[in-house]
Design a protein around this motif. Sequence first.
Motif, PDB file in Angstrom:
ATOM      1  N   THR A 478       0.828  -1.205   0.000  1.00 33.94           N
ATOM      2  CA  THR A 478       0.000   0.000   0.000  1.00 33.94           C
ATOM      3  C   THR A 478       0.862   1.255   0.000  1.00 33.94           C
ATOM      4  O   THR A 478       2.087   1.181   0.206  1.00 33.94           O
ATOM      5  N   THR A 479       0.229   2.382  -0.240  1.00 34.81           N
ATOM      6  CA  THR A 479       0.912   3.681  -0.130  1.00 34.81           C
ATOM      7  C   THR A 479       0.530   4.332   1.196  1.00 34.81           C
ATOM      8  O   THR A 479      -0.417   3.894   1.876  1.00 34.81           O
ATOM      9  N   ASP A 480       1.253   5.388   1.554  1.00 32.06           N
ATOM     10  CA  ASP A 480       1.075   5.963   2.884  1.00 32.06           C
ATOM     11  C   ASP A 480      -0.276   6.639   3.082  1.00 32.06           C
ATOM     12  O   ASP A 480      -0.684   6.910   4.211  1.00 32.06           O
ATOM     13  N   GLY A 481      -1.015   6.911   1.990  1.00 23.66           N
ATOM     14  CA  GLY A 481      -2.317   7.542   2.151  1.00 23.66           C
ATOM     15  C   GLY A 481      -3.298   6.702   2.933  1.00 23.66           C
ATOM     16  O   GLY A 481      -4.258   7.227   3.507  1.00 23.66           O
ATOM     17  N   LEU A 482      -3.070   5.390   2.995  1.00 19.78           N
ATOM     18  CA  LEU A 482      -3.975   4.511   3.726  1.00 19.78           C
ATOM     19  C   LEU A 482      -3.741   4.556   5.228  1.00 19.78           C
ATOM     20  O   LEU A 482      -4.695   4.405   6.002  1.00 19.78           O
ATOM     21  N   ILE A 483      -2.513   4.771   5.649  1.00 17.92           N
ATOM     22  CA  ILE A 483      -2.207   4.548   7.068  1.00 17.92           C
ATOM     23  C   ILE A 483      -1.704   5.776   7.809  1.00 17.92           C
ATOM     24  O   ILE A 483      -1.825   5.854   9.032  1.00 17.92           O
ATOM     25  N   GLU A 484      -1.097   6.726   7.118  1.00 21.61           N
ATOM     26  CA  GLU A 484      -0.446   7.813   7.833  1.00 21.61           C
ATOM     27  C   GLU A 484      -1.453   8.800   8.415  1.00 21.61           C
ATOM     28  O   GLU A 484      -2.468   9.127   7.797  1.00 21.61           O
ATOM     29  N   HIS A 485      -1.133   9.295   9.609  1.00 24.04           N
ATOM     30  CA  HIS A 485      -1.923  10.315  10.277  1.00 24.04           C
ATOM     31  C   HIS A 485      -0.979  11.404  10.774  1.00 24.04           C
ATOM     32  O   HIS A 485       0.138  11.111  11.217  1.00 24.04           O
ATOM     33  N   PRO A 486      -1.413  12.661  10.725  1.00 21.85           N
ATOM     34  CA  PRO A 486      -0.543  13.745  11.197  1.00 21.85           C
ATOM     35  C   PRO A 486      -0.113  13.527  12.642  1.00 21.85           C
ATOM     36  O   PRO A 486      -0.891  13.072  13.486  1.00 21.85           O
ATOM     37  N   SER A 487       1.132  13.844  12.913  1.00 27.93           N
ATOM     38  CA  SER A 487       1.704  13.785  14.273  1.00 27.93           C
ATOM     39  C   SER A 487       1.755  12.373  14.840  1.00 27.93           C
ATOM     40  O   SER A 487       1.893  12.188  16.049  1.00 27.93           O
ATOM     41  N   GLU A 488       1.626  11.350  13.990  1.00 30.17           N
ATOM     42  CA  GLU A 488       1.711   9.973  14.477  1.00 30.17           C
ATOM     43  C   GLU A 488       2.944   9.308  13.872  1.00 30.17           C
ATOM     44  O   GLU A 488       3.194   9.438  12.674  1.00 30.17           O
ATOM     45  N   HIS A 489       3.699   8.617  14.700  1.00 31.89           N
ATOM     46  CA  HIS A 489       4.893   7.934  14.212  1.00 31.89           C
ATOM     47  C   HIS A 489       4.486   6.833  13.239  1.00 31.89           C
ATOM     48  O   HIS A 489       3.470   6.156  13.411  1.00 31.89           O
ATOM     49  N   LEU A 490       5.316   6.635  12.203  1.00 33.72           N
ATOM     50  CA  LEU A 490       4.998   5.644  11.172  1.00 33.72           C
ATOM     51  C   LEU A 490       4.876   4.245  11.756  1.00 33.72           C
ATOM     52  O   LEU A 490       4.028   3.453  11.316  1.00 33.72           O
ATOM     53  N   ASP A 491       5.698   3.925  12.747  1.00 32.96           N
ATOM     54  CA  ASP A 491       5.618   2.585  13.340  1.00 32.96           C
ATOM     55  C   ASP A 491       4.237   2.328  13.946  1.00 32.96           C
ATOM     56  O   ASP A 491       3.721   1.200  13.885  1.00 32.96           O
ATOM     57  N   VAL A 492       3.642   3.349  14.542  1.00 33.37           N
ATOM     58  CA  VAL A 492       2.305   3.195  15.116  1.00 33.37           C
ATOM     59  C   VAL A 492       1.292   2.919  14.010  1.00 33.37           C
ATOM     60  O   VAL A 492       0.415   2.053  14.146  1.00 33.37           O
ATOM     61  N   SER A 493       1.419   3.637  12.910  1.00 29.88           N
ATOM     62  CA  SER A 493       0.513   3.427  11.780  1.00 29.88           C
ATOM     63  C   SER A 493       0.662   2.031  11.202  1.00 29.88           C
ATOM     64  O   SER A 493      -0.324   1.356  10.866  1.00 29.88           O
ATOM     65  N   LEU A 494       1.905   1.561  11.068  1.00 30.13           N
ATOM     66  CA  LEU A 494       2.141   0.214  10.542  1.00 30.13           C
ATOM     67  C   LEU A 494       1.595  -0.858  11.479  1.00 30.13           C
ATOM     68  O   LEU A 494       1.027  -1.862  11.039  1.00 30.13           O
ATOM     69  N   ASP A 495       1.759  -0.656  12.768  1.00 28.96           N
ATOM     70  CA  ASP A 495       1.225  -1.623  13.734  1.00 28.96           C
ATOM     71  C   ASP A 495      -0.301  -1.698  13.632  1.00 28.96           C
ATOM     72  O   ASP A 495      -0.896  -2.786  13.754  1.00 28.96           O
ATOM     73  N   HIS A 518     -11.926  -0.216   7.807  1.00 26.82           N
ATOM     74  CA  HIS A 518     -11.343   0.057   9.123  1.00 26.82           C
ATOM     75  C   HIS A 518     -10.259   1.144   9.078  1.00 26.82           C
ATOM     76  O   HIS A 518      -9.850   1.655  10.137  1.00 26.82           O
ATOM     77  N   LEU A 519      -9.789   1.466   7.896  1.00 28.33           N
ATOM     78  CA  LEU A 519      -8.814   2.546   7.738  1.00 28.33           C
ATOM     79  C   LEU A 519      -9.334   3.509   6.658  1.00 28.33           C
ATOM     80  O   LEU A 519      -8.753   3.632   5.577  1.00 28.33           O
ATOM     81  N   PRO A 520     -10.438   4.179   6.930  1.00 25.60           N
ATOM     82  CA  PRO A 520     -11.023   5.052   5.899  1.00 25.60           C
ATOM     83  C   PRO A 520     -10.058   6.170   5.522  1.00 25.60           C
ATOM     84  O   PRO A 520      -9.467   6.814   6.397  1.00 25.60           O
ATOM     85  N   PRO A 521      -9.842   6.390   4.233  1.00 25.49           N
ATOM     86  CA  PRO A 521      -8.913   7.434   3.803  1.00 25.49           C
ATOM     87  C   PRO A 521      -9.352   8.813   4.294  1.00 25.49           C
ATOM     88  O   PRO A 521     -10.545   9.116   4.366  1.00 25.49           O
ATOM     89  N   ASP A 526      -3.570  10.375  -1.963  1.00 31.15           N
ATOM     90  CA  ASP A 526      -4.050   9.231  -2.737  1.00 31.15           C
ATOM     91  C   ASP A 526      -3.801   7.935  -1.963  1.00 31.15           C
ATOM     92  O   ASP A 526      -2.920   7.860  -1.099  1.00 31.15           O
ATOM     93  N   VAL A 527      -4.579   6.913  -2.294  1.00 35.53           N
ATOM     94  CA  VAL A 527      -4.404   5.588  -1.696  1.00 35.53           C
ATOM     95  C   VAL A 527      -4.321   4.561  -2.822  1.00 35.53           C
ATOM     96  O   VAL A 527      -5.220   4.474  -3.663  1.00 35.53           O
ATOM     97  N   ALA A 528      -3.232   3.822  -2.857  1.00 29.69           N
ATOM     98  CA  ALA A 528      -3.099   2.668  -3.748  1.00 29.69           C
ATOM     99  C   ALA A 528      -2.911   1.438  -2.869  1.00 29.69           C
ATOM    100  O   ALA A 528      -2.156   1.475  -1.885  1.00 29.69           O
ATOM    101  N   LEU A 529      -3.590   0.349  -3.216  1.00 27.62           N
ATOM    102  CA  LEU A 529      -3.583  -0.851  -2.374  1.00 27.62           C
ATOM    103  C   LEU A 529      -3.606  -2.086  -3.265  1.00 27.62           C
ATOM    104  O   LEU A 529      -4.419  -2.188  -4.181  1.00 27.62           O
ATOM    105  N   ILE A 530      -2.689  -3.019  -2.995  1.00 32.51           N
ATOM    106  CA  ILE A 530      -2.641  -4.296  -3.716  1.00 32.51           C
ATOM    107  C   ILE A 530      -2.671  -5.428  -2.684  1.00 32.51           C
ATOM    108  O   ILE A 530      -1.934  -5.398  -1.697  1.00 32.51           O
ATOM    109  N   THR A 531      -3.529  -6.409  -2.908  1.00 32.81           N
ATOM    110  CA  THR A 531      -3.505  -7.625  -2.092  1.00 32.81           C
ATOM    111  C   THR A 531      -3.294  -8.812  -3.028  1.00 32.81           C
ATOM    112  O   THR A 531      -3.875  -8.875  -4.112  1.00 32.81           O
TER     113      THR A 531
END
Length: 541
Positions: A478-495, A518-521, A526-531
């Motif tokens: 996926t790209t970071d648009g799915l998980i990243e939030h302002p002021s949040e460490h990337l590790d928290v988003s990945l977890d 569960h992770l509404p953009p 942008d959000v790109a996602l491959i499964t």
Amino acid sequence: MTHTAPDGGPALVLVVDDNPIARYVLGTTLRRAGHDIIEAEDGTTALELLRTAPVVPEAAIIDVQLPDLTGFEVCERIKSHPRTAGVPVLHISATAVSATDRTQGLNRGADAYLTEPIAPDELIATLSATLRYTRARRRAETLAERLHQLHGTTLALYSAPDTPALARAAAVGAATVLSRPATVMLTAPDGTVHTSRHPLTSAEPDAHVLAEASALLSGGGVHVAPHTSSVDGRRYLLAAARTKGARPPTCIVVPHPAAPSDADTVETPGTEHSSQDDEELLGQVTHTTALALETLRTYSEEHTLALTLQRSFLPEALPDTPHARLAVRYLPASEHTEIGGDFYEVLTTPGGLITAIGDVAGHSLEAAMIMGQLRHALRAYALEGHPPHVILQLLDTLLTTVAPGVTATLCITLLETDTDSGTRTLHIANAGHLPPLHLRPAAAPAYHHEHGPLLGLRLPQPPASTLALHPGDLLILTTDGLIEHPSEHLDVSLDRLAAIAAKGPEAPEDMCNHLLTHLPPTGRDDVALITLATREPRAAK
């Protein structure tokens, strides 16, 4: 509502004196000069009149010796109250005539001090001089405040994300700057007419008035004109604007005078505005609104073009391959955000199934164009049979050549299947992108963290790492648009992503839906996602 005459002209004056003869003499002198008079016989009555009067007098002439309060005390209370702080006070006295008395009176807030006997001409001249100064000061203060409001209105107009919001901002701005209710009509890029008024409780102008406003738009530019309704006889100030080359009415602003029952603020003297001031300020608000609307129209057209171009760079369909089951999702940022550089690619090659997901830095048409170049080059290099890490190295050379200074992240996987043993091996080459998430039945989710540098830095890419895939395994890119939030460490988003994915279904399509639920953009990116699943899905957990 108070009518303020220019310069030292007639005004409403409060006369405070406990001597009825003195009040009569003062009142007669002032009326002969054209002034209107209200009277009080003591300080308490004067203060009550000032507190309750629908119109605040423009000046107060107060005797120093009063039966309940001194004139000095009355003056101090007048100056300390917000409603009357701007009222000039003229002290008069037949007994407190010393230099000390006059100094005390002026030091305690009086604007002038006259001792009796007072010649009528001297009284009128002193009052006129005081009114000239007070009115000039009020006009300057009012103009400064209106210019400040105009500045705030301009910021609000250019911050409006769409036409309805722009109409609301224009109505609020016009009503605030002109201290009157306002109605605004705007034509959106799609031809829809949006009307807004402020305050919402104000009466809407009749159709005849709106038709007159529309008629002002016979040509380009800004037009402002007074108008009297033939229906209700009310007076309006109409303004309309059309930017050069714009389509039908760009902007119509219709402020109209408030009826006394509409007033929600206390009227104070000197706050009235000249017709010329109103017309100039209204013309400025209207012109700024028209420019902001044209900016919205231009942005909407450019955004639509860029979005269409960006979608044209993405695969039209997923390949039908025996190696794995696939699902993808692509969600562009909201229509009010600039276009981004997220992309994905899935294709079959002689060596196996190639999947790629990446993100060009920046949000602009340029980023989308660079993304298209990288994707097309990636397809060419992959079909030539280059392994993933070599493709990254070639793309780095391309990027630094065609767009020096631009960087991009890109993760490429190659799924190889041994036709004899059925063993599946995933080769992963990651240039600074989010790590792929590997889900395996009866095992904890695991990220594949090995990666090389970003593309665009002219740095060597390490060889691809390998990962053995087994039946039932699922891979998420996926790209970071799915998980990243302002002021949040990337590790928290990945977890968070790993925890949500661990509870999701095994089928790729269902997993995509599960993650987006569960992770509404947020719409900021942008959000790109491959499964990718290595076998037919089992029943969802």
